[in-house]
Design a protein around this motif. Structure first.
Motif, PDB file in Angstrom:
ATOM      1  N   PHE A  46      -9.785 -24.780  14.445  1.00 19.31           N
ATOM      2  CA  PHE A  46      -9.123 -24.365  15.668  1.00 19.31           C
ATOM      3  C   PHE A  46      -8.490 -25.581  16.323  1.00 19.31           C
ATOM      4  CE2 PHE A  46      -9.310 -22.767  20.171  1.00 19.31           C
ATOM      5  CZ  PHE A  46      -8.556 -21.619  19.974  1.00 19.31           C
ATOM      6  N   GLY A  47      -7.237 -25.446  16.727  1.00 18.09           N
ATOM      7  CA  GLY A  47      -6.574 -26.563  17.383  1.00 18.09           C
ATOM      8  C   GLY A  47      -5.121 -26.243  17.644  1.00 18.09           C
ATOM      9  N   GLU A  48      -4.503 -27.035  18.511  1.00 22.01           N
ATOM     10  CA  GLU A  48      -3.088 -26.852  18.802  1.00 22.01           C
ATOM     11  C   GLU A  48      -2.252 -27.183  17.577  1.00 22.01           C
ATOM     12  OE1 GLU A  48      -1.836 -27.697  23.138  1.00 22.01           O
ATOM     13  OE2 GLU A  48      -3.166 -29.350  22.617  1.00 22.01           O
ATOM     14  N   ALA A 215     -14.510 -11.801  15.489  1.00 21.25           N
ATOM     15  CA  ALA A 215     -14.921 -10.831  14.471  1.00 21.25           C
ATOM     16  C   ALA A 215     -15.486 -11.494  13.218  1.00 21.25           C
ATOM     17  CB  ALA A 215     -13.733  -9.949  14.088  1.00 21.25           C
ATOM     18  N   LEU A 216     -15.043 -12.720  12.904  1.00 16.73           N
ATOM     19  CA  LEU A 216     -15.303 -13.278  11.583  1.00 16.73           C
ATOM     20  C   LEU A 216     -16.133 -14.555  11.555  1.00 16.73           C
ATOM     21  CD1 LEU A 216     -11.688 -12.908  10.126  1.00 16.73           C
ATOM     22  CD2 LEU A 216     -13.643 -11.424   9.618  1.00 16.73           C
ATOM     23  N   ALA A 217     -15.976 -15.417  12.556  1.00 14.14           N
ATOM     24  CA  ALA A 217     -16.436 -16.801  12.423  1.00 14.14           C
ATOM     25  C   ALA A 217     -17.948 -16.953  12.513  1.00 14.14           C
ATOM     26  CB  ALA A 217     -15.780 -17.669  13.489  1.00 14.14           C
ATOM     27  N   ASP A 218     -18.484 -17.862  11.706  1.00 13.26           N
ATOM     28  CA  ASP A 218     -19.859 -18.335  11.845  1.00 13.26           C
ATOM     29  C   ASP A 218     -19.878 -19.613  12.680  1.00 13.26           C
ATOM     30  OD1 ASP A 218     -21.298 -16.407  10.080  1.00 13.26           O
ATOM     31  OD2 ASP A 218     -19.945 -17.240   8.581  1.00 13.26           O
ATOM     32  N   ARG A 219     -18.987 -20.556  12.335  1.00 17.18           N
ATOM     33  CA  ARG A 219     -18.845 -21.778  13.114  1.00 17.18           C
ATOM     34  C   ARG A 219     -17.363 -22.071  13.331  1.00 17.18           C
ATOM     35  NH1 ARG A 219     -21.615 -26.717  10.534  1.00 17.18           N
ATOM     36  NH2 ARG A 219     -20.978 -25.738   8.561  1.00 17.18           N
ATOM     37  N   VAL A 220     -17.100 -22.872  14.363  1.00 15.69           N
ATOM     38  CA  VAL A 220     -15.730 -23.262  14.700  1.00 15.69           C
ATOM     39  C   VAL A 220     -15.680 -24.773  14.863  1.00 15.69           C
ATOM     40  CG1 VAL A 220     -13.809 -22.996  16.313  1.00 15.69           C
ATOM     41  CG2 VAL A 220     -15.390 -21.079  15.948  1.00 15.69           C
ATOM     42  N   THR A 221     -14.740 -25.407  14.168  1.00 14.09           N
ATOM     43  CA  THR A 221     -14.492 -26.836  14.366  1.00 14.09           C
ATOM     44  C   THR A 221     -13.168 -26.992  15.090  1.00 14.09           C
ATOM     45  OG1 THR A 221     -15.810 -27.724  12.540  1.00 14.09           O
ATOM     46  CG2 THR A 221     -13.873 -28.992  13.198  1.00 14.09           C
ATOM     47  N   VAL A 222     -13.209 -27.728  16.207  1.00 14.94           N
ATOM     48  CA  VAL A 222     -12.027 -27.943  17.032  1.00 14.94           C
ATOM     49  C   VAL A 222     -11.447 -29.322  16.726  1.00 14.94           C
ATOM     50  CG1 VAL A 222     -11.102 -28.044  19.377  1.00 14.94           C
ATOM     51  CG2 VAL A 222     -12.993 -26.480  18.846  1.00 14.94           C
ATOM     52  N   LEU A 223     -10.144 -29.357  16.412  1.00 16.35           N
ATOM     53  CA  LEU A 223      -9.414 -30.605  16.209  1.00 16.35           C
ATOM     54  C   LEU A 223      -8.427 -30.799  17.357  1.00 16.35           C
ATOM     55  CD1 LEU A 223      -8.479 -30.427  12.401  1.00 16.35           C
ATOM     56  CD2 LEU A 223     -10.486 -31.494  13.430  1.00 16.35           C
ATOM     57  N   ARG A 224      -8.234 -32.055  17.747  1.00 17.67           N
ATOM     58  CA  ARG A 224      -7.215 -32.377  18.744  1.00 17.67           C
ATOM     59  C   ARG A 224      -6.665 -33.765  18.447  1.00 17.67           C
ATOM     60  NH1 ARG A 224      -9.870 -31.859  23.560  1.00 17.67           N
ATOM     61  NH2 ARG A 224     -10.006 -34.066  24.111  1.00 17.67           N
ATOM     62  N   VAL A 243     -10.657 -22.964  24.145  1.00 14.22           N
ATOM     63  CA  VAL A 243      -9.317 -23.344  24.600  1.00 14.22           C
ATOM     64  C   VAL A 243      -9.353 -24.689  25.313  1.00 14.22           C
ATOM     65  CG1 VAL A 243      -7.432 -22.731  26.157  1.00 14.22           C
ATOM     66  CG2 VAL A 243      -8.471 -20.976  24.722  1.00 14.22           C
ATOM     67  N   GLU A 244     -10.389 -24.920  26.127  1.00 15.68           N
ATOM     68  CA  GLU A 244     -10.488 -26.198  26.833  1.00 15.68           C
ATOM     69  C   GLU A 244     -10.707 -27.344  25.859  1.00 15.68           C
ATOM     70  OE1 GLU A 244     -12.908 -28.276  30.558  1.00 15.68           O
ATOM     71  OE2 GLU A 244     -13.209 -26.145  30.082  1.00 15.68           O
ATOM     72  N   LEU A 245     -11.549 -27.149  24.839  1.00 18.29           N
ATOM     73  CA  LEU A 245     -11.748 -28.177  23.827  1.00 18.29           C
ATOM     74  C   LEU A 245     -10.470 -28.438  23.046  1.00 18.29           C
ATOM     75  CD1 LEU A 245     -15.246 -27.114  22.457  1.00 18.29           C
ATOM     76  CD2 LEU A 245     -14.734 -29.249  23.659  1.00 18.29           C
ATOM     77  N   MET A 246      -9.717 -27.372  22.756  1.00 13.87           N
ATOM     78  CA  MET A 246      -8.502 -27.489  21.969  1.00 13.87           C
ATOM     79  C   MET A 246      -7.418 -28.256  22.714  1.00 13.87           C
ATOM     80  SD  MET A 246      -6.038 -24.438  20.500  1.00 13.87           S
ATOM     81  CE  MET A 246      -5.323 -24.060  22.090  1.00 13.87           C
ATOM     82  N   THR A 247      -7.227 -27.945  23.991  1.00 15.78           N
ATOM     83  CA  THR A 247      -6.107 -28.492  24.745  1.00 15.78           C
ATOM     84  C   THR A 247      -6.483 -29.707  25.582  1.00 15.78           C
ATOM     85  OG1 THR A 247      -6.521 -27.037  26.639  1.00 15.78           O
ATOM     86  CG2 THR A 247      -5.054 -26.201  24.910  1.00 15.78           C
ATOM     87  N   GLY A 248      -7.781 -29.859  25.858  1.00 15.07           N
ATOM     88  CA  GLY A 248      -8.203 -30.928  26.749  1.00 15.07           C
ATOM     89  C   GLY A 248      -8.003 -30.578  28.211  1.00 15.07           C
ATOM     90  N   ARG A 249      -7.677 -29.315  28.480  1.00 18.41           N
ATOM     91  CA  ARG A 249      -7.482 -28.878  29.869  1.00 18.41           C
ATOM     92  C   ARG A 249      -7.841 -27.394  29.964  1.00 18.41           C
ATOM     93  NH1 ARG A 249      -2.580 -28.505  27.260  1.00 18.41           N
ATOM     94  NH2 ARG A 249      -1.271 -26.709  27.769  1.00 18.41           N
ATOM     95  N   LYS A 250      -8.114 -26.948  31.169  1.00 15.03           N
ATOM     96  CA  LYS A 250      -8.398 -25.533  31.383  1.00 15.03           C
ATOM     97  C   LYS A 250      -7.093 -24.744  31.408  1.00 15.03           C
ATOM     98  CE  LYS A 250     -12.771 -25.702  33.926  1.00 15.03           C
ATOM     99  NZ  LYS A 250     -13.529 -24.900  32.942  1.00 15.03           N
TER     100      LYS A 250
END
Length: 512
Positions: A46-48, A215-224, A243-250
């Motif tokens: 997950f990431g931008e 619906a599908l995920a067991d784990r999510v890794t966030v990249l930025r 979303v906050e982890l992905m973008t660095g902002r709310k």
């Protein structure tokens, strides 16, 4: 399917990456990324756009060698991985940009590079039978004998998935796999994913769609920005957290409040029928100062409708009016001169010249204007100045307008296309799947752009397969089914339940 997966060791990850870095000219795409995927797990990346997801899956599939870090698969350290070797050890990717040969059939694409032969002679009958069996097991409505360039994008997506599952798969990589699939096909893919997980296949899944992650995920890794930010259990992470982890902002609101103020009918379509029959007898209109939505399943004719209005698909019957005046069937150039812009869903095939600079891609629709060219000669200084201002306004990052469009993420590619809307005077904007393949942050910027267009009095038409998107953005909503208008909804009638009901109704009558 032939041994889609085998149970992996439970005491060690199937895939284990540590400290993976990758540099391109002037860019550090990955910076010390860690990732592990277990057998029987679906792990979401997950990431931008531009966060490094595509680079990472290219490293895993053998397309890019890492500059630093260790790569272990099935307990063994891997060096000098190539795409061919990756497939041989069971790593099978399905990329967002298809890798099919258009002039070959579905069947030929499935077996390309792994043909079944005996004594140097191809066993066409056995390959045909194997292809048919696999496609039937997948539940795809796909003819193995059809040429790929005769297929819709949805059927090309099915072909890519079938190709990935033809051999022995231990790790399946899916990059935005549902972007072109119908609800039914998406449901079938999800059933297949559950089956693969029970057979011990590990999955890496790239998606910006929260519903799919839930619906599908067991784990999510966030990249930025090419870095590993955090890995979370999907069940304990909220949408806001991701979303906050992905973008660095709310991001408090995904869909902006759009102040619709419907004015005069700017675009009017009467009894329109296209030459290929994808659109049949459609009546439709769009007003200044509002967003008009068009919803429907893949293949319902919604994309073909806006393509016909713009002059790409041929019209055999009916009439198109702009500002109350009938216009003859013409091409995109004439539509632009009349103040109509079109933004295609397939940015790679139709929207951009990937080998050319951002500057040229954004100015190409305005080169007939005196500010960009005089007496057939380009005015490069004026072009650079104008496009620099446009890209700064759209927050292109990095703001280098001389970079090739092919080097950009999906969100930045969309911004380059949107830039064309700011280079000339336009009144009608036709968006086909505007958020496909772009991240949450980029979606917010696209929606704000649409809001600005509406506030300046433009007529905006949004074609979308994403129901929450088209419901939230539009003031009025048309639903298409099998080439016809099944319903026109507004006010309290514009609900998800009414749209879904219209997807599947008989179209004996057309909405008034």
């Amino acid at each position: 399917m032939n041994s889609l997966g085998t149970a992996g060791r439970q005491d060690a990850p199937l895939l284990e990456l540590k400290g993976i870095s990758k540099r391109f000219t002037g860019v550090r795409a990955l910076d010390g990324v860690d990732l592990d995927v277990r057998a029987g797990e679906l792990h979401v990346l997950f990431g931008e756009n531009g966060a490094g997801k595509s680079t990472l899956i290219n490293v895993i599939s053998g397309s890019f060698p890492p500059d630093e870090g260790t790569f272990r698969f099935g307990g063994e350290e891997i060096h000098d991985l190539t795409p061919h070797r990756a497939r041989a050890i069971g790593i099978s990717p399905v990329f967002q940009e298809f890798s099919l040969v258009p002039s070959l059939s579905v069947e030929d694409n499935l077996f390309l590079g792994r043909e079944i032969a005996a004594g140097g002679v191809l066993n066409a009958r056995r390959m045909r039978k194997r292809a048919r069996t696999l496609i039937d097991e997948l539940g795809f409505d796909l003819d193995p004998s059809r040429r790929v360039d005769d297929l819709s994008r949805a059927h090309q997506q099915m072909t890519e998935i079938a190709k990935a599952l033809l051999g022995r798969v231990r790790l399946l990589i899916l990059d935005e796999p549902t972007a072109s699939l119908t609800e039914r096909e998406t449901g079938r893919l999800f059933e297949l994913i559950v089956k693969l997980k029970t057979e011990g296949v590990g999955l890496i899944y790239v998606s910006h769609r929260m519903r799919e992650i839930r619906a599908l995920a067991d784990r999510v890794t966030v990249l930025r920005d090419g870095r590993h930010i955090r890995t979370l259990d999907a069940a304990s992470a909220s949408d806001g957290d991701l979303v906050e982890l992905m973008t660095g902002r709310k991001i408090d609101v995904l869909f902006p409040a759009i102040p619709h103020a419907p004015g005069a009918v700017t675009l009017d379509v009467e009894n329109l029928t296209t030459a290929d029959g994808a659109v049949q007898g459609v009546n439709f209109h769009a007003r200044a100062g509002e967003i008009t939505g068009i919803a429907g399943l893949v293949g319902c004719g919604k994309s073909e409708l806006v393509r016909a209005i713009y002059g790409i698909d041929a019209i055999v019957d009916g009439m198109v009016r702009l500002h109350g005046h009938s216009v003859e069937q013409s091409g995109p150039r004439e539509s632009l001169r009349r103040g109509v812009a079109y933004f295609p869903a397939n940015r790679v095939a139709e929207g951009l010249a990937l080998s050319r600079p951002i500057r040229e891609n954004s100015s190409m629709t305005a080169l007939d204007l005196d500010r960009f060219a005089r007496l057939g000669f380009l005015r490069p200084r004026a072009e650079r100045r104008a496009i620099s201002v446009v890209m700064e306004r759209l927050k292109l990052r990095p703001p280098d307008i001389e970079r090739n469009a092919g080097a950009l993420s999906g969100g930045n590619r969309q911004k380059v296309m949107l830039g064309r809307a700011l280079t000339r005077d336009l009144q009608v904007f036709l968006f086909d799947e505007p958020s496909v393949g772009i991240d949450v942050g980029a979606k917010v910027e696209v929606y704000e752009f649409m809001k600005h267009l509406v506030e300046t009095g433009a007529a905006v038409v949004v074609v979308s397969s994403e129901l929450p998107e088209v419901l939230a953005l539009s003031n009025r909503l048309y639903v298409m089914h099998q080439g016809r208008i099944a319903a026109e909804l507004s006010g309290d009638d514009k609900t998800e339940q009414n749209v879904l009901a219209s997807f599947f109704q008989d179209h004996g009558r057309e909405a008034a």
